[in-house]
Design an enzyme around this catalytic site. Structure first.
Site, PDB file in Angstrom:
ATOM      1  N   HIS A  17       0.929  -1.331   0.073  1.00 48.79           N
ATOM      2  CA  HIS A  17       0.016   0.030  -0.178  1.00 48.79           C
ATOM      3  C   HIS A  17       0.765   1.222  -0.124  1.00 48.79           C
ATOM      4  O   HIS A  17       0.552   2.477  -0.389  1.00 48.79           O
ATOM      5  CB  HIS A  17      -1.075   0.008   1.309  1.00 48.79           C
ATOM      6  CG  HIS A  17      -2.012  -1.086   1.127  1.00 48.79           C
ATOM      7  ND1 HIS A  17      -2.545  -1.741   1.986  1.00 48.79           N
ATOM      8  CD2 HIS A  17      -2.540  -1.713  -0.076  1.00 48.79           C
ATOM      9  CE1 HIS A  17      -3.413  -2.638   1.880  1.00 48.79           C
ATOM     10  NE2 HIS A  17      -3.562  -2.647   0.411  1.00 48.79           N
TER      11      HIS A  17
ATOM     12  N   HIS B 198      -8.936  -7.511  -6.830  1.00 51.68           N
ATOM     13  CA  HIS B 198      -9.162  -8.151  -5.613  1.00 51.68           C
ATOM     14  C   HIS B 198      -9.229  -7.302  -4.590  1.00 51.68           C
ATOM     15  O   HIS B 198      -8.278  -7.173  -3.713  1.00 51.68           O
ATOM     16  CB  HIS B 198      -7.977  -9.337  -5.305  1.00 51.68           C
ATOM     17  CG  HIS B 198      -8.024 -10.562  -6.496  1.00 51.68           C
ATOM     18  ND1 HIS B 198      -7.262 -10.017  -7.658  1.00 51.68           N
ATOM     19  CD2 HIS B 198      -8.474 -11.725  -6.433  1.00 51.68           C
ATOM     20  CE1 HIS B 198      -7.352 -11.060  -8.503  1.00 51.68           C
ATOM     21  NE2 HIS B 198      -7.883 -12.040  -7.918  1.00 51.68           N
TER      22      HIS B 198
ATOM     23  N   SER C 294      -6.913  -1.672  -0.197  1.00 56.31           N
ATOM     24  CA  SER C 294      -6.518  -0.769  -1.563  1.00 56.31           C
ATOM     25  C   SER C 294      -7.531  -0.266  -2.006  1.00 56.31           C
ATOM     26  O   SER C 294      -7.126   1.001  -2.664  1.00 56.31           O
ATOM     27  CB  SER C 294      -5.733  -1.941  -2.339  1.00 56.31           C
ATOM     28  OG  SER C 294      -6.835  -3.040  -2.736  1.00 56.31           O
TER      29      SER C 294
ATOM     30  N   GLU D 211     -14.606  -8.192  -6.272  1.00 55.04           N
ATOM     31  CA  GLU D 211     -14.305  -8.897  -5.338  1.00 55.04           C
ATOM     32  C   GLU D 211     -15.277 -10.036  -5.837  1.00 55.04           C
ATOM     33  O   GLU D 211     -16.392  -9.989  -5.832  1.00 55.04           O
ATOM     34  CB  GLU D 211     -14.678  -8.414  -3.862  1.00 55.04           C
ATOM     35  CG  GLU D 211     -14.460  -9.304  -2.697  1.00 55.04           C
ATOM     36  CD  GLU D 211     -13.268  -9.847  -2.564  1.00 55.04           C
ATOM     37  OE1 GLU D 211     -13.320 -11.343  -2.661  1.00 55.04           O
ATOM     38  OE2 GLU D 211     -12.341  -9.472  -2.703  1.00 55.04           O
TER      39      GLU D 211
ATOM     40  N   ASP E 185     -15.159 -11.845 -10.820  1.00 56.67           N
ATOM     41  CA  ASP E 185     -13.828 -12.530 -11.109  1.00 56.67           C
ATOM     42  C   ASP E 185     -13.050 -11.328 -11.434  1.00 56.67           C
ATOM     43  O   ASP E 185     -13.192 -10.914 -12.634  1.00 56.67           O
ATOM     44  CB  ASP E 185     -13.951 -13.778 -12.065  1.00 56.67           C
ATOM     45  CG  ASP E 185     -12.678 -14.336 -12.086  1.00 56.67           C
ATOM     46  OD1 ASP E 185     -11.586 -13.638 -12.196  1.00 56.67           O
ATOM     47  OD2 ASP E 185     -12.556 -15.578 -12.173  1.00 56.67           O
ATOM     48  N   GLY E 186     -11.885 -10.946 -10.733  1.00 55.13           N
ATOM     49  CA  GLY E 186     -11.066 -10.025 -11.168  1.00 55.13           C
ATOM     50  C   GLY E 186     -10.170 -10.094 -12.587  1.00 55.13           C
ATOM     51  O   GLY E 186      -9.933  -9.332 -13.051  1.00 55.13           O
TER      52      GLY E 186
ATOM     53  N   ASP F 251      -3.898  -8.272  -6.976  1.00 52.47           N
ATOM     54  CA  ASP F 251      -3.427  -8.762  -5.681  1.00 52.47           C
ATOM     55  C   ASP F 251      -4.369  -9.795  -5.492  1.00 52.47           C
ATOM     56  O   ASP F 251      -5.097  -9.880  -4.143  1.00 52.47           O
ATOM     57  CB  ASP F 251      -3.650  -7.463  -4.781  1.00 52.47           C
ATOM     58  CG  ASP F 251      -3.416  -7.703  -3.483  1.00 52.47           C
ATOM     59  OD1 ASP F 251      -2.557  -8.806  -3.278  1.00 52.47           O
ATOM     60  OD2 ASP F 251      -3.983  -6.998  -2.437  1.00 52.47           O
TER      61      ASP F 251
END
Length: 283
Positions: A18, A41, A100, A118, A145-146, A166
């Site tokens: 971060h 994510h 994030s 997410e 789904d990212g 991530d």
């Protein structure tokens, strides 16, 4: 999908990830043109460091709590630490930690845009019910789904920006999935900045991941940055992590030369702590 980040929120890996993310967003702010961020994510957005799960591991004590105490005067960490402290009414105590998406939202200007994904259903509902969901520059795609979002959301209209990948790395195919997402993302947005966070658990798997990314066709300049806080001991949990950053902002590259030593010195847990960076492709 059993991974829940609340057990690890605010740990050394979050600080590493971060802090560098915040610096990248600060550099995007330096130009008037709008920028786009895709967070593949996103998690739940906010984490209670005094909740049962976080207390059980107490990883934040050796991460953000220690870093905030010992690096309060570090100028390159000022914006990141300010974002963390804004969530906490008592400035001398850190109860809440931002994920994030929340950190990114603090750097958005009127015409900048954030898309957050997410997949975990319960976490997705929690994320949508945070104040983040009412932020006009933020779009929450959850459950989503990212990796699919990398295909669906790129290229952005804004032309410049960042994709943060991530994942939890709980699936055996996760590294392969990341490589595939990078390949697809770069086909759609060659000039985009792609920051991939990854855990360092198995050196052979990490090396294979670097090799597979390096084998992608016409890969732009790519920087690897890694931090290990102690000697590898599986009994003590995660000991290191890294960023594989395609098209890293120039300022982040410069900052990393100062920040990696600071992170290592501040977060080290034994004499085995170390850091390094190298170009996979490029300079």
């Amino acid at each position: 999908m059993n991974y829940r980040h609340i057990f690890h929120a605010g740990n050394f890996a979050d600080v590493f990830k971060h802090l560098l993310l915040a610096r990248a967003l600060e550099y995007f702010q330096q130009k008037n043109k709008p920028y786009f961020v895709l967070d593949t994510h996103g998690g739940i957005g906010y984490y209670d460091l005094q909740g049962d799960q976080a207390i059980r591991t107490a990883e934040a004590e050796q991460g953000i709590v220690r870093f905030a105490e010992h690096s309060a005067e570090e100028p390159l960490a000022a914006a990141y630490l300010s974002t963390v402290r804004q969530l906490n009414e008592e400035q001398d105590k850190l109860r809440y930690y931002p994920g994030s998406p929340v950190i990114t939202s603090e750097f958005l200007r009127e015409n900048d845009r954030l898309v957050v994904c997410e997949l975990h259903k319960e976490d997705a509902e929690t994320l949508k019910n945070t104040p983040l969901g009412r932020h006009k520059q933020v779009q929450i795609l959850a459950p989503m789904d990212g990796y699919q979002a990398v295909r669906a959301q790129l290229p952005p209209a804004e032309k410049r920006g960042l994709v943060l990948i991530d994942p939890p790395f709980e699936n055996t195919t996760e590294f392969d999935d990341v490589v595939s997402a990078l390949e697809q993302g770069l086909k759609r947005w060659k000039s985009g900045s792609f920051a991939v966070w990854y855990p360092i658990k198995d050196e052979l798997k990490t090396a294979a991941f670097h090799r597979d990314v390096g084998a992608l066709s016409d890969l732009p300049k790519t920087l690897i940055m890694e931090l290990n806080i102690r000697t590898n001991d599986e009994r003590k949990g995660l000991h290191g992590c890294g960023f594989l950053w395609v098209n890293p902002p120039y300022g982040v590259v410069q900052d990393s030369e100062h920040l990696l030593p600071v992170l290592c010195k501040t977060l080290a847990q034994d004499k085995g702590a170390n850091f390094h960076s190298r170009w996979l492709v490029g300079e």
